[in-house]
Design a protein around this motif. Structure first.
Motif, PDB file in Angstrom:
ATOM      1  N   SER A  76     -13.101   6.238  14.260  1.00  0.00           N
ATOM      2  CA  SER A  76     -13.649   4.981  13.637  1.00  0.00           C
ATOM      3  C   SER A  76     -14.899   5.315  13.076  1.00  0.00           C
ATOM      4  O   SER A  76     -15.456   4.423  12.597  1.00  0.00           O
ATOM      5  CB  SER A  76     -13.871   3.904  14.719  1.00  0.00           C
ATOM      6  N   THR A  77     -15.954   6.068  13.258  1.00  0.00           N
ATOM      7  CA  THR A  77     -17.067   6.307  13.061  1.00  0.00           C
ATOM      8  C   THR A  77     -17.269   6.929  11.396  1.00  0.00           C
ATOM      9  O   THR A  77     -18.336   6.608  10.899  1.00  0.00           O
ATOM     10  CB  THR A  77     -17.731   7.480  14.005  1.00  0.00           C
ATOM     11  N   ASN A  78     -16.509   7.750  11.026  1.00  0.00           N
ATOM     12  CA  ASN A  78     -16.443   8.263   9.804  1.00  0.00           C
ATOM     13  C   ASN A  78     -14.757   8.064   9.155  1.00  0.00           C
ATOM     14  O   ASN A  78     -14.392   9.116   8.886  1.00  0.00           O
ATOM     15  CB  ASN A  78     -16.610   9.565   9.356  1.00  0.00           C
ATOM     16  N   PRO A  79     -14.254   6.847   9.125  1.00  0.00           N
ATOM     17  CA  PRO A  79     -13.061   6.647   8.960  1.00  0.00           C
ATOM     18  C   PRO A  79     -12.282   7.263   7.890  1.00  0.00           C
ATOM     19  O   PRO A  79     -11.575   8.289   7.663  1.00  0.00           O
ATOM     20  CB  PRO A  79     -12.395   5.183   9.342  1.00  0.00           C
ATOM     21  N   SER A  80     -12.788   6.635   6.384  1.00  0.00           N
ATOM     22  CA  SER A  80     -12.326   6.905   5.346  1.00  0.00           C
ATOM     23  C   SER A  80     -12.539   8.330   4.756  1.00  0.00           C
ATOM     24  O   SER A  80     -11.836   8.926   4.281  1.00  0.00           O
ATOM     25  CB  SER A  80     -12.452   5.920   4.218  1.00  0.00           C
ATOM     26  N   GLU A  81     -13.885   8.505   5.159  1.00  0.00           N
ATOM     27  CA  GLU A  81     -14.565   9.885   5.004  1.00  0.00           C
ATOM     28  C   GLU A  81     -13.595  10.980   5.349  1.00  0.00           C
ATOM     29  O   GLU A  81     -13.262  12.024   4.868  1.00  0.00           O
ATOM     30  CB  GLU A  81     -16.034  10.219   5.499  1.00  0.00           C
ATOM     31  N   THR A  82     -13.238  10.872   6.842  1.00  0.00           N
ATOM     32  CA  THR A  82     -12.272  11.846   7.141  1.00  0.00           C
ATOM     33  C   THR A  82     -10.829  11.867   6.656  1.00  0.00           C
ATOM     34  O   THR A  82     -10.497  13.057   6.438  1.00  0.00           O
ATOM     35  CB  THR A  82     -12.369  11.566   8.910  1.00  0.00           C
ATOM     36  N   ALA A 112       1.721  18.396   3.571  1.00  0.00           N
ATOM     37  CA  ALA A 112       1.398  16.842   3.352  1.00  0.00           C
ATOM     38  C   ALA A 112       1.078  16.466   4.930  1.00  0.00           C
ATOM     39  O   ALA A 112       0.942  17.254   5.854  1.00  0.00           O
ATOM     40  CB  ALA A 112       3.187  16.382   3.484  1.00  0.00           C
ATOM     41  N   VAL A 113       0.492  15.334   5.007  1.00  0.00           N
ATOM     42  CA  VAL A 113      -0.359  15.016   6.209  1.00  0.00           C
ATOM     43  C   VAL A 113       0.108  13.445   6.657  1.00  0.00           C
ATOM     44  O   VAL A 113       0.246  12.761   5.518  1.00  0.00           O
ATOM     45  CB  VAL A 113      -1.770  15.049   6.113  1.00  0.00           C
ATOM     46  N   VAL A 114       0.488  13.278   7.780  1.00  0.00           N
ATOM     47  CA  VAL A 114       0.650  11.983   8.573  1.00  0.00           C
ATOM     48  C   VAL A 114      -0.711  11.627   9.051  1.00  0.00           C
ATOM     49  O   VAL A 114      -1.003  12.412  10.007  1.00  0.00           O
ATOM     50  CB  VAL A 114       1.987  11.678   9.135  1.00  0.00           C
ATOM     51  N   PHE A 115      -1.182  10.677   8.804  1.00  0.00           N
ATOM     52  CA  PHE A 115      -2.427  10.099   9.627  1.00  0.00           C
ATOM     53  C   PHE A 115      -1.925   9.086  10.943  1.00  0.00           C
ATOM     54  O   PHE A 115      -1.113   8.333  10.556  1.00  0.00           O
ATOM     55  CB  PHE A 115      -3.491   9.569   8.428  1.00  0.00           C
ATOM     56  N   SER A 116      -2.822   9.213  11.806  1.00  0.00           N
ATOM     57  CA  SER A 116      -2.768   8.095  12.772  1.00  0.00           C
ATOM     58  C   SER A 116      -4.126   7.806  13.021  1.00  0.00           C
ATOM     59  O   SER A 116      -5.106   8.184  13.590  1.00  0.00           O
ATOM     60  CB  SER A 116      -2.339   8.848  13.905  1.00  0.00           C
ATOM     61  N   PRO A 117      -4.815   6.850  12.303  1.00  0.00           N
ATOM     62  CA  PRO A 117      -6.185   6.466  12.222  1.00  0.00           C
ATOM     63  C   PRO A 117      -6.607   5.585  13.355  1.00  0.00           C
ATOM     64  O   PRO A 117      -5.718   4.902  14.191  1.00  0.00           O
ATOM     65  CB  PRO A 117      -6.303   5.152  11.084  1.00  0.00           C
ATOM     66  N   HIS A 118      -7.671   5.366  13.821  1.00  0.00           N
ATOM     67  CA  HIS A 118      -8.186   4.728  14.809  1.00  0.00           C
ATOM     68  C   HIS A 118      -7.984   3.263  14.342  1.00  0.00           C
ATOM     69  O   HIS A 118      -7.890   2.654  13.378  1.00  0.00           O
ATOM     70  CB  HIS A 118      -9.870   4.733  14.823  1.00  0.00           C
ATOM     71  N   PRO A 119      -7.410   2.600  15.367  1.00  0.00           N
ATOM     72  CA  PRO A 119      -6.919   1.126  15.349  1.00  0.00           C
ATOM     73  C   PRO A 119      -8.013   0.210  14.712  1.00  0.00           C
ATOM     74  O   PRO A 119      -7.735  -0.593  14.122  1.00  0.00           O
ATOM     75  CB  PRO A 119      -6.472   0.743  16.804  1.00  0.00           C
ATOM     76  N   GLN A 149       0.944  -1.263  -0.151  1.00  0.00           N
ATOM     77  CA  GLN A 149      -0.057   0.037   0.052  1.00  0.00           C
ATOM     78  C   GLN A 149       0.994   1.151   0.105  1.00  0.00           C
ATOM     79  O   GLN A 149       1.689   1.460   0.951  1.00  0.00           O
ATOM     80  CB  GLN A 149      -0.861  -0.065   1.371  1.00  0.00           C
ATOM     81  N   LEU A 150       0.576   2.081  -0.765  1.00  0.00           N
ATOM     82  CA  LEU A 150       1.405   3.408  -1.032  1.00  0.00           C
ATOM     83  C   LEU A 150       1.162   4.146  -0.014  1.00  0.00           C
ATOM     84  O   LEU A 150      -0.245   4.334   0.572  1.00  0.00           O
ATOM     85  CB  LEU A 150       1.143   4.015  -2.462  1.00  0.00           C
ATOM     86  N   GLY A 151       2.208   4.718   1.023  1.00  0.00           N
ATOM     87  CA  GLY A 151       1.865   5.681   1.970  1.00  0.00           C
ATOM     88  C   GLY A 151       1.958   4.980   3.163  1.00  0.00           C
ATOM     89  O   GLY A 151       1.783   5.789   4.076  1.00  0.00           O
ATOM     90  N   VAL A 152       1.778   3.712   3.356  1.00  0.00           N
ATOM     91  CA  VAL A 152       1.528   3.209   4.590  1.00  0.00           C
ATOM     92  C   VAL A 152       2.912   2.382   5.166  1.00  0.00           C
ATOM     93  O   VAL A 152       3.669   1.421   4.316  1.00  0.00           O
ATOM     94  CB  VAL A 152       0.400   1.963   4.380  1.00  0.00           C
ATOM     95  N   VAL A 155      -9.628   0.277   6.463  1.00  0.00           N
ATOM     96  CA  VAL A 155     -10.118   0.984   5.238  1.00  0.00           C
ATOM     97  C   VAL A 155      -9.273   2.336   5.470  1.00  0.00           C
ATOM     98  O   VAL A 155      -9.453   3.039   4.382  1.00  0.00           O
ATOM     99  CB  VAL A 155     -11.983   1.213   5.952  1.00  0.00           C
ATOM    100  N   SER A 156      -9.132   2.665   6.561  1.00  0.00           N
ATOM    101  CA  SER A 156      -7.993   4.098   6.609  1.00  0.00           C
ATOM    102  C   SER A 156      -7.053   3.647   5.716  1.00  0.00           C
ATOM    103  O   SER A 156      -6.764   4.827   4.885  1.00  0.00           O
ATOM    104  CB  SER A 156      -7.796   4.390   8.076  1.00  0.00           C
ATOM    105  N   ASN A 157      -6.535   2.773   5.862  1.00  0.00           N
ATOM    106  CA  ASN A 157      -5.058   2.699   4.905  1.00  0.00           C
ATOM    107  C   ASN A 157      -5.370   2.535   3.476  1.00  0.00           C
ATOM    108  O   ASN A 157      -4.680   2.765   2.556  1.00  0.00           O
ATOM    109  CB  ASN A 157      -3.971   1.506   5.533  1.00  0.00           C
ATOM    110  N   PHE A 158      -6.465   1.875   3.257  1.00  0.00           N
ATOM    111  CA  PHE A 158      -6.856   1.685   1.902  1.00  0.00           C
ATOM    112  C   PHE A 158      -7.236   2.906   1.280  1.00  0.00           C
ATOM    113  O   PHE A 158      -6.698   3.187   0.291  1.00  0.00           O
ATOM    114  CB  PHE A 158      -8.225   0.747   1.870  1.00  0.00           C
ATOM    115  N   ALA A 159      -7.607   3.826   2.047  1.00  0.00           N
ATOM    116  CA  ALA A 159      -7.935   5.435   1.775  1.00  0.00           C
ATOM    117  C   ALA A 159      -6.649   6.088   1.267  1.00  0.00           C
ATOM    118  O   ALA A 159      -6.471   6.667   0.620  1.00  0.00           O
ATOM    119  CB  ALA A 159      -8.820   6.142   2.574  1.00  0.00           C
ATOM    120  N   VAL A 160      -5.794   5.701   2.125  1.00  0.00           N
ATOM    121  CA  VAL A 160      -4.483   6.534   2.112  1.00  0.00           C
ATOM    122  C   VAL A 160      -3.715   6.025   0.549  1.00  0.00           C
ATOM    123  O   VAL A 160      -3.344   6.629   0.127  1.00  0.00           O
ATOM    124  CB  VAL A 160      -3.632   5.958   3.441  1.00  0.00           C
ATOM    125  N   ASP A 161      -4.049   4.780   0.724  1.00  0.00           N
ATOM    126  CA  ASP A 161      -3.000   4.171  -0.711  1.00  0.00           C
ATOM    127  C   ASP A 161      -3.892   4.745  -2.019  1.00  0.00           C
ATOM    128  O   ASP A 161      -3.235   5.212  -2.804  1.00  0.00           O
ATOM    129  CB  ASP A 161      -3.478   2.563  -0.654  1.00  0.00           C
TER     130      ASP A 161
END
Ligand code: NAD
Length: 464
Positions: A139-145, A159-166, A31-34, A171-177
């Motif tokens: 976790s409630t709107n993960p990829s949307e956010t 540039a942005v570094v995300f710390s998604p909800h575990p 996954q790119l960016g992960v 789905v968060s990393n899928f969105a990052v990719d």
């Protein structure tokens, strides 16, 4: 004449894009960016920011437009993944949320230059990037956010570094990719948006402390907002809400009932802006309840309310396993079987009931009777708990609406519509999934993620 070096650069770019194209969007592949480590993710984002700093506004807009396209194409995949991974919400509604983010999150047009021109020349104030932003997502709107933040932050040149909800890392990393691939397709640098494979409280804390992260943006509950605000860095906090909806005797009762249930049940009540409790004045209380009962709801009796309370708030603590679940699933756990079309659970309660005072994020809607509009406003203000988040009212009396608006003092106030009109879905205005009540930025957009820089030219460039 096109120079030889220019031709070479074009050929290199075309080959680079062809090479990238065959890396298909696939969460099981690289996954790119992960990244494995937060430090490496931040380092990569820093490098990307340096490359990005030499690019134009037109470049930013091209990357954003590709992100919008990818989001629309993947809206269903993201929605299905989000529901599957978190066990919360509704696929159809999450599809709509992704479409909304793709279409109505502002891009570079949001950035405004201020200018002063006078006898002493010309002064400009420009909206500049911070650099690398650290963003914590729920976790409630993960990829949307993640998509919404990425569009706004990139539009602002960051540039942005995300710390998604575990609990929503896949789905968060899928969105990052997906975002990285979109940016690269549009000729942008890799790693403008990064994340880590296994986010945790420790990795979030490492991100918060890292010296290369210049701005923190936290979207979540009160705990994480408090953490970023104590970090010693500039922080934007988008925290919890508990939006009340007041209905007075001048409201269109039929419409109010439908709007309230549509808003309350949207994505199973996960949005922080969704109607969480109704306060209706005595005069129309019965009529409103009758209309609500026609909206695919199940009304509990006193005994059932008490059973549900024990289930939902076990020892006073929110039972997270039920957050964002279907009404039918929740009812099933207290031994009530209903058909699939039941979308909301209705309870008549008093104003101090925990269902009124706690943010449940479930399709459970308590209804409280108020003596009159003053009483309704008082109860609503108490239930909103000074979150300064969101409130709703159904009324045609301008004085009542104005009094309510002043007293409740929220970031969003929706009149005569479902809650989601407040973020641009069936209402005017742009959208966001990061509503910064505690720190006052309000509905965040590209300009929220900028720092102001003044440039002064004395005694010149005033052209009149
Ligand atoms: P949450 O607070 O559990 O998690 C949010 C983020 O904070 C996650 O990434 C989580 O890992 C992190 N986090 C939480 N506690 C932490 C700690 N002690 N140390 C480090 N990191 C920590 O929230 P959630 O359940 O995912 O989301 C729901 C909450 O967020 C609700 O209260 C809702 O109202 C709020 N919310 C607000 C907005 C807004 O725009 N204001 C938007 C969405 C959700």
């Amino acid at each position: 004449m096109v120079k030889e070096e220019q031709i070479e650069a074009i050929v290199r770019e075309v080959l680079r894009r062809i090479d990238r194209e065959d890396i298909k969007l696939n969460e099981d592949k690289h996954q790119l960016g992960v990244f494995d480590k937060m430090e490496d993710a931040i380092e990569a984002a820093k490098d990307a920011f340096e490359k990005f700093s030499n690019m134009t506004l037109e470049d930013r807009e091209r990357f954003i437009s590709e992100i919008r396209k990818a989001t629309l194409e993947n809206a269903r995949v993201l929605a299905e993944m989000g529901v599957k991974e978190t066990g919360m919400g509704k696929v159809e509604h999450k599809v709509l949320k992704h479409q909304l983010v793709a279409k109505k999150t502002p891009g570079t047009e949001d950035l405004k230059t201020q200018a002063w021109s006078g006898d002493k020349g010309l002064t400009l104030v420009e909206m500049a990037p911070f650099g690398v932003i650290g963003a914590i997502t729920p976790s409630t709107n993960p990829s949307e956010t993640i998509i919404c933040n990425s569009i706004g932050m990139i539009a602002a040149g960051n540039a942005v570094v995300f710390s998604p909800h575990p609990g929503a890392k896949r789905v968060s990393n899928f969105a990052v990719d997906m975002i990285n691939r979109a940016i690269i397709r549009a000729g942008g640098p890799e790693n403008l948006v990064v994340s880590i494979k296994e986010p945790s409280i420790n990795t979030t804390n490492a991100m918060i402390k890292h010296p290369d992260v210049k701005l923190l943006v936290a979207t979540g509950g009160p705990e994480i907002v408090k953490i970023v605000l104590s970090s010693g860095k500039k922080a934007i906090g988008a925290g919890a809400g508990n939006p009340p909806v007041v209905v007075d005797e001048t409201a269109d009762i039929k419409k109010a009932a439908k709007d309230i249930i549509d808003g309350c049940t949207f994505d199973n009540n996960l949005p922080c802006i969704a109607e969480k409790e109704v306060i209706a004045v005595e005069k129309i209380y019965r009529d409103l309840l009758d209309e609500i009962l026609k909206q695919g709801v199940y009304k509990l009796n006193a005994l059932q309310i008490s059973k549900l309370e024990n289930l939902v708030l076990m020892d006073g603590k929110l039972n997270k396993k039920l957050v964002g679940k279907d009404a039918k699933v929740i009812l099933d756990q207290i031994g009530i079987n209903v058909s699939d079309d039941i979308r909301c659970i209705i309870c008549e309660t008093d104003e101090d009931h925990p269902f009124v005072m706690e943010e449940l994020m479930m399709p459970i809607l308590p209804i409280v009777k108020a003596k009159n509009i003053d009483d309704a406003i008082r109860i609503a203000v108490k239930a909103e708990k000074n979150n300064r988040h969101t409130a709703h009212i159904h009324s045609k009396n301008i004085d009542n609406i104005t009094r309510y608006a002043k007293a409740i003092n929220t970031t969003i106030l929706v009149k005569n519509a479902p809650s989601y009109a407040g973020i641009g879905f069936g209402g005017e205005g742009f959208t966001t999934f990061t509503i910064a009540g505690p720190t006052g930025e309000g509905l965040t957009s590209a300009q929220t993620f900028t720092r102001m820089r003044r440039c002064v030219l004395a005694d010149g460039l005033r052209i009149i």
